[in-house]
Write a protein that holds these residues in place. Structure first.
Motif, PDB file in Angstrom:
ATOM      1  N   LEU A  54      12.907  76.534 -12.988  1.00  0.00           N
ATOM      2  CA  LEU A  54      12.954  75.895 -13.960  1.00  0.00           C
ATOM      3  C   LEU A  54      11.479  74.934 -14.580  1.00  0.00           C
ATOM      4  O   LEU A  54      10.956  75.042 -13.979  1.00  0.00           O
ATOM      5  N   HIS A  55      12.074  75.101 -15.857  1.00  0.00           N
ATOM      6  CA  HIS A  55      11.542  74.811 -16.365  1.00  0.00           C
ATOM      7  C   HIS A  55      10.758  73.070 -17.505  1.00  0.00           C
ATOM      8  O   HIS A  55      12.433  73.150 -18.184  1.00  0.00           O
ATOM      9  N   VAL A  56      10.345  72.029 -17.769  1.00  0.00           N
ATOM     10  CA  VAL A  56      10.247  71.488 -18.484  1.00  0.00           C
ATOM     11  C   VAL A  56       8.956  71.687 -19.420  1.00  0.00           C
ATOM     12  O   VAL A  56       8.387  71.432 -19.611  1.00  0.00           O
ATOM     13  N   PHE A  57       9.632  71.589 -20.912  1.00  0.00           N
ATOM     14  CA  PHE A  57       8.975  71.888 -22.246  1.00  0.00           C
ATOM     15  C   PHE A  57       7.717  73.051 -22.143  1.00  0.00           C
ATOM     16  O   PHE A  57       6.845  73.189 -22.048  1.00  0.00           O
ATOM     17  N   GLY A  58       8.536  74.894 -21.206  1.00  0.00           N
ATOM     18  CA  GLY A  58       8.012  75.715 -20.625  1.00  0.00           C
ATOM     19  C   GLY A  58       7.155  76.216 -19.833  1.00  0.00           C
ATOM     20  O   GLY A  58       6.929  76.742 -19.288  1.00  0.00           O
ATOM     21  N   ALA A  59       6.962  74.541 -18.934  1.00  0.00           N
ATOM     22  CA  ALA A  59       6.479  74.512 -17.673  1.00  0.00           C
ATOM     23  C   ALA A  59       6.926  74.035 -15.884  1.00  0.00           C
ATOM     24  O   ALA A  59       7.554  73.444 -16.305  1.00  0.00           O
ATOM     25  N   ASP A  60       6.750  74.839 -14.887  1.00  0.00           N
ATOM     26  CA  ASP A  60       7.732  74.209 -14.146  1.00  0.00           C
ATOM     27  C   ASP A  60       6.100  72.587 -13.707  1.00  0.00           C
ATOM     28  O   ASP A  60       5.211  72.442 -14.206  1.00  0.00           O
ATOM     29  N   PRO A  61       7.360  71.314 -13.605  1.00  0.00           N
ATOM     30  CA  PRO A  61       6.597  70.480 -13.202  1.00  0.00           C
ATOM     31  C   PRO A  61       5.941  70.257 -12.107  1.00  0.00           C
ATOM     32  O   PRO A  61       4.472  69.198 -12.509  1.00  0.00           O
ATOM     33  N   ALA A  62       5.948  71.003 -11.653  1.00  0.00           N
ATOM     34  CA  ALA A  62       5.033  70.714 -10.042  1.00  0.00           C
ATOM     35  C   ALA A  62       2.918  71.373 -10.498  1.00  0.00           C
ATOM     36  O   ALA A  62       1.998  71.651  -9.870  1.00  0.00           O
ATOM     37  N   SER A  63       3.720  71.465 -11.887  1.00  0.00           N
ATOM     38  CA  SER A  63       1.957  72.608 -12.272  1.00  0.00           C
ATOM     39  C   SER A  63       1.353  71.696 -13.345  1.00  0.00           C
ATOM     40  O   SER A  63       0.023  72.192 -13.601  1.00  0.00           O
ATOM     41  N   ARG A  64       2.186  70.931 -13.652  1.00  0.00           N
ATOM     42  CA  ARG A  64       1.433  69.600 -14.652  1.00  0.00           C
ATOM     43  C   ARG A  64       0.596  68.569 -13.792  1.00  0.00           C
ATOM     44  O   ARG A  64       0.972  68.451 -12.752  1.00  0.00           O
ATOM     45  N   LEU A  65      -0.819  68.556 -14.561  1.00  0.00           N
ATOM     46  CA  LEU A  65      -2.056  67.470 -13.861  1.00  0.00           C
ATOM     47  C   LEU A  65      -1.234  65.691 -14.582  1.00  0.00           C
ATOM     48  O   LEU A  65      -0.182  65.963 -15.200  1.00  0.00           O
ATOM     49  N   PRO A  66      -1.391  65.507 -13.307  1.00  0.00           N
ATOM     50  CA  PRO A  66      -0.815  63.215 -13.263  1.00  0.00           C
ATOM     51  C   PRO A  66      -0.487  63.439 -15.108  1.00  0.00           C
ATOM     52  O   PRO A  66       0.599  62.436 -15.141  1.00  0.00           O
TER      53      PRO A  66
END
Length: 499
Positions: free
Chosen positions: A65-77
């Motif tokens: 699963l990618h949201v705008f090209g990245a896994d949601p779990a990989s983003r900082l808050p």
């Protein structure tokens, strides 16, 4: 076209082993306004939550699963908050502050937005959604619909690139619903924000959407928007026969009632008069904040009028379904909830089993009520009340969060209770439900009953309250058509039968 969401072979199981998503392939184009449809409990909420890591459910996820090209779990808050925002089924669960202004500012404060920019963001969203008049009001005093608008406004104050909404119009009156959808349409088209809406009411949203996806059996598939183009509901349709004794005296008699939340608060009910005949089903309609829930609470004697009187002849046998069904839940599983009042009310295990089957909850008996879908919680709460065989049913938005077939089942349960002698008062924004199931419609305006009429006369040529021939109406007709055929067969005068 760039993709806002791209999921491939996406699966999800809850800790108890329940498999909700199964090899889902799902895409949302950037800038789209996508509808996500499916039956109650099909996994729409679970799928939406996968795209926002902060609210993703606990369980095992497989696939990609990618949201705008990245896994949601990989983003900082901070980046995550400015990428994807969410507005879910229960707006009260979003609200953490005591006033509207503080609630709008809460997310911005957590991101460390400087005060001058924060004030500007607040002014923009408050003006955009027309909520300036309630900026300093207590959030606890807002109606369910007003809380829904506040939740969306607070979300958009963070400027996310995509907004995911779960049944956002379920608690909005017809006019507010149109205004809300028009505002959401402007957010989508003018600001370029991608929108995904999980809904059981695609008919009212089809004209705003760019595409639609159906979730069934844990898998996603495209469906044409033309399948949801709205048509007006004509005629009165099938209606329950009046039970014996209907109209024989009043179940509820309200005279010159003045009700407010506190001594310094504005009046909600202002000299209201209302009469509910025994055995009837009175549907309360009106704008958000018009006093429908307050009137139900006054009838239930939860709120007392400061002036006037509220006489409830059936108070000892009443049952109240609140807007938030979780207020009725005290146990750790679905089956325990339905068994909780067995000893006090005298119903047996057979009645519990029959109700589980009737509500389609047989496979959910061990699930904690809070882990059910919004629609399943709604059905469980109503089932719990109906097992007590109440003489007066007070229902606050009984069909919210339900697909058409589930609404028909719930409406059938309410109809059966009334046929057994119960009186029903429901506060609702579901016009098709009011049109087909109520015996009287009361419109609240300015703290009073502006009109109280039979559904046929109320909805005839009404400019703003126009029920749609939606999935519920079609299921209701099919249900009653089948019942009529069975009744004729039992009498021996069905087509091809004797008589």
């Amino acid at each position: 076209m760039a993709l806002a969401i791209e999921a491939s072979d996406l699966g999800f199981s809850y800790p108890d082993g329940t498999r909700v998503l199964e090899a889902v392939d799902w895409t949302v184009e950037e800038g789209a306004f996508q509808l996500l449809v499916g039956a109650t409990g099909s996994g729409k909420t679970t799928l939406l939550r996968q795209a926002v890591f902060a609210v993703a459910p606990v369980g095992e996820r497989t696939g990609r699963l990618h949201v705008f090209g990245a896994d949601p779990a990989s983003r900082l808050p901070r980046e995550a908050a400015q990428t994807a925002g969410c507005v879910f089924q229960d707006p009260a669960s979003h609200i953490v502050c005591d006033t509207v202004e503080r609630e709008l500012a809460f997310g911005l404060q957590n991101l460390g937005v400087e005060p001058s920019l924060m004030r500007r963001r607040l002014a923009e969203v408050a003006h955009f959604f027309g909520i300036e008049p309630w900026l300093h009001r207590a959030t606890a005093e807002l109606s369910g619909g007003q809380q829904q608008v506040l939740a969306l406004a607070a979300c958009l104050a963070l400027r996310p690139r995509i907004v995911l909404l779960d049944e956002p119009t379920a608690q909005l009156d017809p006019v507010a619903e149109k205004n809300f959808l028009h505002g959401l349409f402007r957010v989508n088209r003018e600001l370029g924000v991608t929108v995904v809406v999980a809904t059981h009411a695609p008919d009212v949203m089809a004209d705003y959407a760019t595409d639609a996806v159906a979730l069934e059996g844990g898998r996603a598939s495209r469906v044409p928007l033309d399948a949801f183009r709205p048509r007006l509901l004509r005629g009165s349709g099938a209606r329950a026969a009046a039970p014996a004794g209907v109209g024989a005296g009043l179940a509820v008699d309200v005279r010159d009632a003045w009700v407010r939340f506190g001594k310094t608060s504005p009046w909600v009910l202002r000299g209201l008069d209302a009469a509910v005949p025994r055995g009837s089903h009175t549907a309360l309609l009106g704008g958000n904040g018009s006093g429908k829930t307050t009137l139900l609470k006054a009838i239930a004697q939860v709120m007392r009028p400061e002036r006037g009187s509220v006489k409830n002849a059936l108070a000892k046998g009443q049952a109240f379904l609140p807007q938030d069904p979780r207020l009725l839940f005290m146990c750790d599983s679905t089956i325990e909830e339905l068994q909780e009042w067995q000893r006090a009310c005298g119903y047996g295990d057979a009645a519990v089993d029959a109700m589980l089957k009737r509500c389609g909850l047989e496979s959910r008996v061990a699930v904690h009520p809070y882990d059910l879908s919004g629609g399943e919680r709604q059905k469980l709460a109503l089932a719990k009340l109906l097992l007590t065989k109440p003489s007066l049913l007070l229902l606050d938005e009984p069909t919210k969060g339900l697909d058409g077939a589930s609404k028909a089942e719930v409406a059938g349960l309410i109809e059966e209770a009334r046929a057994a002698g119960a009186t029903v008062v429901s506060a609702t924004h579901d016009l098709a439900f009011a049109h087909l199931c109520a015996t009287q419609v009361a419109l609240l305006f300015d703290g009073q009953v502006a009109a109280a009429e039979a559904p046929e006369s109320f909805f005839c040529d009404n400019v703003f309250y126009r029920p749609l021939d939606d999935a519920f109406a079609r299921c209701w007709r099919a249900r009653h058509g089948a019942a009529d055929v069975r009744a004729r067969a039992e009498k021996g005068d069905a087509p091809g039968g004797e008589g």
